[in-house]
Structures are given as structure tokens and as C-alpha cells.
Write a protein that holds these residues in place. Structure first.
Motif, PDB file in Angstrom:
ATOM      1  N   ARG A  85       0.812  -1.210   0.000  1.00  0.00           N
ATOM      2  CA  ARG A  85       0.000   0.000   0.000  1.00  0.00           C
ATOM      3  C   ARG A  85       0.846   1.260   0.000  1.00  0.00           C
ATOM      4  O   ARG A  85       0.501   2.255  -0.630  1.00  0.00           O
ATOM      5  CB  ARG A  85      -0.948  -0.007   1.200  1.00  0.00           C
ATOM      6  CG  ARG A  85      -2.087  -0.995   1.065  1.00  0.00           C
ATOM      7  CD  ARG A  85      -3.086  -0.525   0.022  1.00  0.00           C
ATOM      8  NE  ARG A  85      -3.600   0.786   0.379  1.00  0.00           N
ATOM      9  CZ  ARG A  85      -4.480   0.963   1.338  1.00  0.00           C
ATOM     10  NH1 ARG A  85      -5.001  -0.050   1.976  1.00  0.00           N
ATOM     11  NH2 ARG A  85      -4.887   2.170   1.636  1.00  0.00           N
ATOM     12  N   GLY A 199      -6.187  -6.437  -5.221  1.00  0.00           N
ATOM     13  CA  GLY A 199      -6.953  -6.175  -4.004  1.00  0.00           C
ATOM     14  C   GLY A 199      -6.421  -4.943  -3.276  1.00  0.00           C
ATOM     15  O   GLY A 199      -7.192  -4.106  -2.807  1.00  0.00           O
ATOM     16  N   GLU A 202      -7.415  -1.845  -5.240  1.00  0.00           N
ATOM     17  CA  GLU A 202      -8.831  -1.547  -5.034  1.00  0.00           C
ATOM     18  C   GLU A 202      -9.051  -0.907  -3.659  1.00  0.00           C
ATOM     19  O   GLU A 202      -9.779   0.074  -3.517  1.00  0.00           O
ATOM     20  CB  GLU A 202      -9.644  -2.839  -5.154  1.00  0.00           C
ATOM     21  CG  GLU A 202     -11.137  -2.612  -5.172  1.00  0.00           C
ATOM     22  CD  GLU A 202     -11.929  -3.902  -5.046  1.00  0.00           C
ATOM     23  OE1 GLU A 202     -11.352  -4.920  -4.597  1.00  0.00           O
ATOM     24  OE2 GLU A 202     -13.121  -3.895  -5.390  1.00  0.00           O
ATOM     25  N   ALA A 203      -8.374  -1.470  -2.641  1.00  0.00           N
ATOM     26  CA  ALA A 203      -8.504  -0.914  -1.293  1.00  0.00           C
ATOM     27  C   ALA A 203      -7.939   0.502  -1.236  1.00  0.00           C
ATOM     28  O   ALA A 203      -8.497   1.375  -0.567  1.00  0.00           O
ATOM     29  CB  ALA A 203      -7.798  -1.812  -0.282  1.00  0.00           C
ATOM     30  N   ALA A 204      -6.828   0.738  -1.959  1.00  0.00           N
ATOM     31  CA  ALA A 204      -6.225   2.071  -1.950  1.00  0.00           C
ATOM     32  C   ALA A 204      -7.193   3.095  -2.537  1.00  0.00           C
ATOM     33  O   ALA A 204      -7.355   4.194  -2.008  1.00  0.00           O
ATOM     34  CB  ALA A 204      -4.922   2.061  -2.743  1.00  0.00           C
ATOM     35  N   GLU A 207     -10.082   3.615   0.015  1.00  0.00           N
ATOM     36  CA  GLU A 207      -9.720   4.416   1.184  1.00  0.00           C
ATOM     37  C   GLU A 207      -9.464   5.862   0.812  1.00  0.00           C
ATOM     38  O   GLU A 207      -9.687   6.763   1.631  1.00  0.00           O
ATOM     39  CB  GLU A 207      -8.528   3.782   1.898  1.00  0.00           C
ATOM     40  CG  GLU A 207      -8.936   2.400   2.406  1.00  0.00           C
ATOM     41  CD  GLU A 207      -8.165   1.931   3.610  1.00  0.00           C
ATOM     42  OE1 GLU A 207      -6.983   2.279   3.707  1.00  0.00           O
ATOM     43  OE2 GLU A 207      -8.759   1.222   4.434  1.00  0.00           O
ATOM     44  N   LEU A 210     -12.852   7.315   1.009  1.00  0.00           N
ATOM     45  CA  LEU A 210     -13.292   7.544   2.389  1.00  0.00           C
ATOM     46  C   LEU A 210     -12.554   8.725   3.011  1.00  0.00           C
ATOM     47  O   LEU A 210     -13.113   9.464   3.806  1.00  0.00           O
ATOM     48  CB  LEU A 210     -13.061   6.287   3.238  1.00  0.00           C
ATOM     49  CG  LEU A 210     -14.039   5.137   2.998  1.00  0.00           C
ATOM     50  CD1 LEU A 210     -13.684   3.953   3.865  1.00  0.00           C
ATOM     51  CD2 LEU A 210     -15.468   5.582   3.278  1.00  0.00           C
TER      52      LEU A 210
ATOM     53  N   ALA B  83      -9.531  -0.425  10.262  1.00  0.00           N
ATOM     54  CA  ALA B  83      -9.896   0.164   8.970  1.00  0.00           C
ATOM     55  C   ALA B  83     -11.175   0.981   9.141  1.00  0.00           C
ATOM     56  O   ALA B  83     -11.885   0.839  10.125  1.00  0.00           O
ATOM     57  CB  ALA B  83     -10.132  -0.944   7.948  1.00  0.00           C
ATOM     58  N   ASN B  84     -11.437   1.837   8.153  1.00  0.00           N
ATOM     59  CA  ASN B  84     -12.663   2.638   8.140  1.00  0.00           C
ATOM     60  C   ASN B  84     -12.855   3.380   9.460  1.00  0.00           C
ATOM     61  O   ASN B  84     -13.933   3.376  10.055  1.00  0.00           O
ATOM     62  CB  ASN B  84     -13.876   1.746   7.851  1.00  0.00           C
ATOM     63  CG  ASN B  84     -15.103   2.568   7.482  1.00  0.00           C
ATOM     64  OD1 ASN B  84     -14.987   3.759   7.172  1.00  0.00           O
ATOM     65  ND2 ASN B  84     -16.254   1.951   7.525  1.00  0.00           N
ATOM     66  N   ARG B 480     -14.615  -3.682   7.828  1.00  0.00           N
ATOM     67  CA  ARG B 480     -13.361  -3.504   7.102  1.00  0.00           C
ATOM     68  C   ARG B 480     -13.428  -2.354   6.105  1.00  0.00           C
ATOM     69  O   ARG B 480     -12.416  -1.946   5.558  1.00  0.00           O
ATOM     70  CB  ARG B 480     -12.999  -4.774   6.330  1.00  0.00           C
ATOM     71  CG  ARG B 480     -12.302  -5.799   7.162  1.00  0.00           C
ATOM     72  CD  ARG B 480     -11.452  -6.669   6.245  1.00  0.00           C
ATOM     73  NE  ARG B 480     -11.178  -7.940   6.872  1.00  0.00           N
ATOM     74  CZ  ARG B 480     -11.686  -9.090   6.465  1.00  0.00           C
ATOM     75  NH1 ARG B 480     -12.487  -9.114   5.426  1.00  0.00           N
ATOM     76  NH2 ARG B 480     -11.401 -10.198   7.088  1.00  0.00           N
ATOM     77  N   ARG B 483     -11.427  -1.904   2.692  1.00  0.00           N
ATOM     78  CA  ARG B 483     -10.496  -3.032   2.550  1.00  0.00           C
ATOM     79  C   ARG B 483     -11.213  -4.334   2.221  1.00  0.00           C
ATOM     80  O   ARG B 483     -10.580  -5.372   2.110  1.00  0.00           O
ATOM     81  CB  ARG B 483      -9.667  -3.183   3.822  1.00  0.00           C
ATOM     82  CG  ARG B 483      -8.548  -2.175   3.819  1.00  0.00           C
ATOM     83  CD  ARG B 483      -7.675  -2.295   5.025  1.00  0.00           C
ATOM     84  NE  ARG B 483      -7.117  -0.981   5.301  1.00  0.00           N
ATOM     85  CZ  ARG B 483      -6.615  -0.630   6.453  1.00  0.00           C
ATOM     86  NH1 ARG B 483      -6.608  -1.485   7.445  1.00  0.00           N
ATOM     87  NH2 ARG B 483      -6.135   0.580   6.627  1.00  0.00           N
TER      88      ARG B 483
END
Lengths: 214, 499
Positions: A85, A199, A202-204, A207, A210, B83-84, B480, B483
Motif C-alpha cells: 500500500r 486487491g 482496489e482498497a487504496a 480508502e 473515504l 480500517a474505516n 473492514r 479493505r
């Protein structure tokens, strides 16, 4: 030593641009994260790197034949103990877009121009040929529509298209069954290190959304 | 090869990452703009005076600030490990179990939505007479609310960075205005320092529950500091400092402004607050500052409400986004507008809900100021107070199994003290809910409101248990946030990949 396959990040860059007007369909931050993931994926595909859990592992430190991926490999060799990450964030913050933009400019696939506006000058990189720039996205779309398999590089491209949310444009005309076909290929045919990398990409992106910096 | 990569300059990775990350000031800015100071000072404070008949608003702000600061010790510590982190339900899912986490997610969506629609009602009701005064046009409140709604809906799917800049500019103007107006109050003829306003003994009576929940309402937004746990230069320092600084600044600003207001209004403060409502704040300072300042104040009051709308809208759409990514809500909520990074469907559904509430109030003839702005704000305040209380308990539970992660003050002592204090505040609020809402003790609202939150919690728990049975992978991923992978069934450990 297998040759480095056709540059995946170049394909993602072209797929991320509107083939009619040459406009970028992704926000600069999301495009950066996607390209960061794509350059790392090039090194995984070229068997220089492995993804083990959350970290990168160096398999082969010989330079690649390509300047962009070689530059990134150099970074990773110098500072090996970092999470995936961190690398995606680091490369996405301007390095990957710049390297990929230059690589595409050298092969004449994009032009880089300074666009002046009221707020200052911005460097814009846009595809030269709308037919050629539409190809990578089309390859993925056609495979989805015909339920055909995809070579590993294009399958990774499909994964990055999902990870960045580009599927809303690139796969807009593809029905549920076609999308399912691609996701199924990604889950069953893609080697685990690349799955992990996608994965993380995608998470990066998620986030970044968010944390309001997408 | 005539090619030199820009990246050839050996910029250290850590330095490069730090350069792009946020410092204390940026996080404080963000948090305070969500708190919308002028809305609280001009809108909430006079309402608090009028409803409770108590002038202890300033001490209530200070007391709540203290409790929230103690709460934040464990909150920001846990934020580093999960997370979050911007969402209460993530803490509750990790600390007290996934079913309660989903229950909390439903409560949070309801509470933030209730702030959101409250802001629409308040904006319409407050802007209508102002616009009539400025232009002579008598517009219905709902028409004005719909204009604000449309603006929020558009900004919700537009570039997020633009929102941030707009909010920051408005925030600075608001803070300056509150300080200047408060200072003007000090020099008015009727000014007499009000000792009752700062007397902690006032916080034990029947009206105390109302004062405290309204004070909590004023701080809502502070919990968003932890959104930047991963984005800050030094996660162990930046976010905690920013959180404490924001709480202290908000508390200082509110306590000063409300104390100046109460003192300048003299013995008739409560009666004047009841008669003049939000105008009280502006009228008191008008003596000294003249009408231009009052017009400016009114304009900023309206923009402050808009800022609050935008902030709540962004919080809600991101809650929905995280829940969509997890698969707890339909996956479509996990989509963004690729060109702006805005959470598309979360934003659109929030806008649809806001529209429905405005239309329903307009058709049924509900009172936008009392029944939408005040009730909505109070309902939201109660919801957030409940969430903070349960989150505080979740922090204790989370660290009880991970004692090595933090020292005993952060993982046990501070969260325990905060949980006790917050539980006390929640109890006071619920016991005196009739006073809090300004209704008769027999009003069905006094049980319907806590009942609604209880029902939402129950539905959330039931949904989580259904997921455990039918889609165990989704159940595993609860809390999560981003993530949880949409492409693959695996998720990532929540302890900050790669750090």
C-alpha cells in the motif's frame, strides 16, 4: 529470463481516457493509484517481484528492458521493506503517471501539452489516436461479451479497470453475465500475487474515497 | 537514450509520502467545518436557552468538551489499528462484535440523516423571513429548502476538493464573525457577567439532559478527525493533536459566544431567546455593530447551514460507500463517480431521502423550525451520543484482548472514565426526553425516538446474523470498509497494510 510483456500501465492509461475527446475519465488521484498498481503489476508479470501478503518480495533485481519499470524497480531495491500500500500510494502520487506518460510519449501514443488557464498552467497528457487508444479497453470488453479467456496481462488490466471504477465506462455496454465472466476469470485464472496486488489497489482507491482525497 | 525519468531524483519514500499527507492544521480545519460553528452559536444556543429555561449552556459546552476529550484518548488510539476509522460502527464491530456493529451502522445512518434533514428545515425556515426582508419576495420555506437541497445534491457528486475549499473559506468567516459578535456583546450597555452560565451545579437539574445533548450536537463532526488516521504525517501524533485542538477550539468558541450572549441579554435571557430565537445572537450585537454586520451575520448563518448540509451529506454517502464495499448494503453503494471520487449511489440515495422529507413536510404542513430543525437536530444528537457511548465501551473491549498495543491510560483508564460519563449523559437525556424535545411528558415522541434507535439496532443485529448464515464472507468483512474487496473474496487485515 522472460521478456517484460506489453506495458500494462500504458494500456490502463489509454483505457482511462475518453476515446472521443481524449479526456481522462478518472480523477487524478484514482488514475495515479491505478497506474501505481499497474507498474507494480508489470514487475510481477515480469517475475521481478512477488507479492507476499502485504509486502513486496524482490525475486530478481536485474533491470527490465524498459525505463519506467526499471526506475520503479530501482526504487524498490533501494527501499525494500515497505508495504504494497505504501508503494501504491508513493507511485500514485505523481511518479507512476509521470513515468507512464513519458513512456507513452516516446512511442508517440500521447502528446503532452501545457494548457494555460486562469489558475495557472497544467501539464496535460492526452492520447494522440482515438482508435488506437480505444484498443485496450475494447479487448477486455470483447472478451467479456464473448465469454472468452484473456491473456494474463489483459486480465490484470480488467482487474485494474474494476479496481479504479473504470468499469462504469469501459464495461458500460457489457451485461451482468459478461461482468460475471470477467470476475470469474480474475478469481480462477489470475495468479495469487496479482490478485493480492489488485486487491491492494482496489482498497487504496476505496480508502482514498473515504479519506476524501480521491 | 534522451530520457531522464523524473523519479530518478532519489526522493526518499517516507519523505515523499509525508509530503502528501495532512498536518494538524488541515485536519482541524476539516473537523471544524463539519461542526458549522455559526449554526450552533446562533441556532442551537438560543433554542437551548428557550427549551430548558437554563442559562448554563456555556458550562454545558465545556463539560461536554471535557468528556469528549477523555473519550477521544481511546478513540484515536483505536483508530490507528482499524480500517474505516471514520465510522463509529467499525469500532463497535471490532470491539463488541459484528452484529452490534451493523446495528450501530443503521443508527448512524439514521442519526446523520436526521441532522441532514434538520439542516434543510432550518435553512428554509430561517432564510424565508431574511429573503423577504432583503428582496420583499415571500417564498415558502420548502422552496428555499429545495434550492439548498439541490446545491447539496450536486456538490455531493462533484469534485470533493472543491467542497473542501468552499467549507474552509466559510469556516474562517464564521469563526471571525462569532468572535467579533461575542466581543461586541461584551461592550453593550446591558452586559452583566452571568455567573449561572458557568456554574457546574446547573448541570444536575431536569434541564441538564437537554443542555448536554444540545452541546453534543454542537460538537458533531469532531469524530471525523480519525478519517485521516492513515493520511496524516505521523499517525501517532497528528490525528490525536488535531482532535484535541479541534475540541478545545470548538468548546472555547461556543462557551465564549454563549456566555457573552447570556450576559448581554441580562436577566431576561431565557424569555428573549424564546421570543427572538436565532435572531437573539444577531440582535444583541447589532447595537454595537450596526445593520451591515447583522446582514453579513445572517448571510453567513445561511452559508453555515449549507456547510453543515454538505458535511453531513459527505459523511452519510461515505458510510453508505463503506457498507456497500463490505456488502452489508447492496454492492452498488460501493460505486463512485470515477472522475471525482465521490461515492455516487450513497450520495444519490441520501439526496432522494432528503427530497422525500422536505416534500412530506411541505405537503403535511409540518413546522420546519420546531418539528424539522429542532427535533431533527435533537434526534441526531441523541443518536450520536448513543453511538459515542457504545463506541467508548467498544474501545475498552477491543484493547482488553490486545493489551500490548497501547498503554493502560489509552486502552483502559480513559475509555472507562469516558464510558461512565457518557452513559450518565445518555441516561439523563433519555429520562428527560420530554424536556429535551420541548413536548408534554406524555408525548409519544418520548418513547418513539429511543424506540426507533432500539429498533434500528435490532434490525441491524438481525441482518448481521442473516449474513453470517447466508454469506459468511460478507459477515467476516463487516467493519473492514474499503479493505473489503469487490473483486476477490479475501479481505485485508485491518491493521494498516504495509505499516
Amino acid at each position: 529470463m522472460p521478456p517484460i510483456p506489453a506495458p500494462l500501465a500504458d494500456d490502463l492509461f489509454l483505457a482511462a481516457h475518453d476515446s472521443v475527446h481524449g479526456r481522462c475519465l478518472l480523477s487524478p488521484a484514482i488514475l495515479g493509484l491505478g497506474l501505481g498498481g499497474a507498474v507494480l503489476a508489470e514487475l510481477v508479470l515480469g517475475q521481478r517481484l512477488d507479492v507476499r501478503g502485504d509486502h513486496l518480495a524482490l525475486l530478481d533485481d536485474r533491470p527490465t528492458g524498459d525505463v519506467a519499470s526499471a526506475a520503479v524497480l530501482g526504487h524498490i531495491i533501494r527501499d525494500a521493506d515497505r508495504g504494497v500500500r505504501d508503494w501504491i500510494a508513493y507511485l500514485g502520487g505523481g511518479i507512476a503517471p509521470d513515468l507512464v506518460g513519458r513512456r507513452l510519449a516516446r512511442t508517440g501514443q500521447v502528446r503532452r501539452l501545457a494548457r494555460r488557464s486562469f489558475f495557472g498552467t497544467k501539464l496535460i497528457t492526452e492520447p494522440v489516436d482515438s482508435v488506437a487508444s480505444g484498443r485496450p479497453g475494447t479487448r477486455v470488453r470483447v472478451a467479456a461479451e464473448r465469454r472468452e479467456p484473456l491473456p494474463r496481462t489483459d486480465l490484470t488490466l480488467a482487474g485494474l479497470i474494476f479496481a479504479t471504477g473504470l468499469d462504469q465506462y469501459a464495461l458500460a455496454t457489457v451485461g451482468t453475465a459478461g461482468r460475471k465472466h470477467l470476475l470469474d476469470l480474475l478469481r480462477r485464472r489470475l495468479p495469487e500475487p496479482l490478485q493480492r496486488l489488485l486487491g491492494h489497489a482496489e482498497a487504496a482507491v476505496g480508502e482514498a474515497v473515504l479519506a476524501r482525497r480521491a | 537514450m534522451p530520457y531522464t525519468p523524473a523519479a530518478a531524483a532519489p526522493l526518499h519514500v517516507s519523505a515523499a509520502l509525508a509530503r502528501d499527507r495532512l498536518g494538524v492544521a488541515a485536519v482541524v480545519f476539516f473537523v471544524m467545518s463539519a461542526a458549522a460553528p455559526l449554526t450552533v452559536v446562533a441556532g442551537v444556543v438560543p433554542t437551548g436557552l428557550a427549551v430548558t429555561g437554563l442559562t448554563a449552556m456555556p458550562i454545558a459546552f465545556l463539560a461536554v468538551a471535557l468528556v469528549l476529550a477523555v473519550f477521544s484518548v481511546g478513540y484515536v488510539a483505536m483508530a490507528r489499528h482499524i480500517a474505516n476509522a471514520g465510522a463509529f460502527y467499525a469500532y463497535i464491530a471490532r470491539g463488541l462484535g459484528r452484529p452490534l456493529g451493523v446495528g450501530a451502522a443503521w443508527v448512524a445512518l439514521a442519526a446523520y440523516n436526521s441532522f441532514q434533514v434538520a439542516a434543510y428545515g432550518g435553512f428554509g425556515a430561517i432564510a424565508a423571513p431574511l429573503l423577504a426582508g432583503w428582496t420583499g419576495a415571500e417564498l415558502p420555506w420548502w422552496l428555499i429548502a429545495l434550492v439548498a437541497w439541490a446545491l447539496t445534491a450536486v456538490l455531493g457528486v462533484r469534485d470533493v476538493a472543491v467542497n473542501g475549499r468552499v467549507l474552509a473559506t466559510l469556516l474562517v468567516a464564521e469563526v471571525v464573525l462569532v468572535v467579533v459578535f461575542g466581543a461586541a456583546d461584551l461592550t453593550t450597555a446591558g452586559f452583566r457577567p452571568a455567573p449561572a452560565a458557568l456554574d457546574p451545579a446547573q448541570l444536575t437539574g431536569a434541564g441538564a439532559g437537554a443542555l448536554l445533548v444540545m452541546a453534543v450536537t454542537g460538537f458533531v463532526g469532531f469524530e471525523q478527525s480519525v478519517v485521516f488516521s492513515e493520511e496524516s504525517r505521523d499517525p501517532r501524533r497528528t490525528v490525536p493533536r488535531a482532535t484535541y485542538v479541534a475540541i478545545a477550539l470548538i468548546a472555547g468558541l461556543y462557551a465564549f459566544a454563549s456566555w457573552a450572549m447570556v450576559s448581554a441579554a441580562g436577566t431576561g435571557a431565557v424569555a428573549r431567546a424564546a421570543a427572538e430565537g436565532p435572531e437573539l445572537f444577531f440582535v444583541l450585537a447589532a447595537d454595537r455593530l450596526g445593520t451591515v454586520a447583522v446582514h453579513l451575520g445572517h448571510a453567513l448563518f445561511l452559508t453555515s447551514l449549507i456547510a453543515a448540509m454538505i458535511s453531513f451529506h459527505n459523511i452519510i454517502s461515505r458510510y453508505a460507500f463503506a457498507l456497500g464495499r463490505e456488502g452489508v448494503l447492496p454492492r452498488a453503494f460501493g460505486r463512485t463517480v470515477p472522475a471525482t471520487g465521490a461515492p455516487k449511489n450513497g450520495s444519490l440515495v441520501q439526496s432522494a431521502f432528503g427530497l422525500a422529507v422536505i416534500v412530506a413536510y411541505a405537503v403535511l404542513g409540518g413546522d420546519p423550525l420546531v418539528q424539522l430543525f429542532f427535533w431533527g437536530g435533537t434526534a441526531g444528537g441523541l443518536g450520536v451520543l448513543l453511538l459515542i457511548t457504545v463506541t467508548s465501551a467498544a474501545v475498552i473491549a477491543y484493547f482488553a484482548r490486545r493489551a500490548r498495543l497501547e498503554n493502560v491510560w489509552r486502552r483502559l483508564l480513559a475509555p472507562s472514565a469516558a464510558t461512565v460519563l457518557l452513559a450518565g449523559m445518555t441516561t439523563l437525556t433519555i429520562r428527560h426526553l420530554a424536556t429535551v424535545l420541548g413536548v408534554a411528558p406524555t408525548s409519544p415522541l418520548t418513547w418513539a425516538l429511543p424506540g426507533a434507535y432500539l429498533m434500528l439496532t435490532g434490525l441491524g443485529v438481525a441482518w448481521a446474523l442473516t449474513l453470517r448464515r447466508t454469506r459468511p464472507a460478507v459477515y467476516e468483512g463487516i467493519g473492514r470498509g474499503a479493505r473489503s474487496s469487490r473483486i476477490f473474496t479475501f479481505g485485508f487485515d485491518a491493521t494498516g497494510a504495509g505499516r
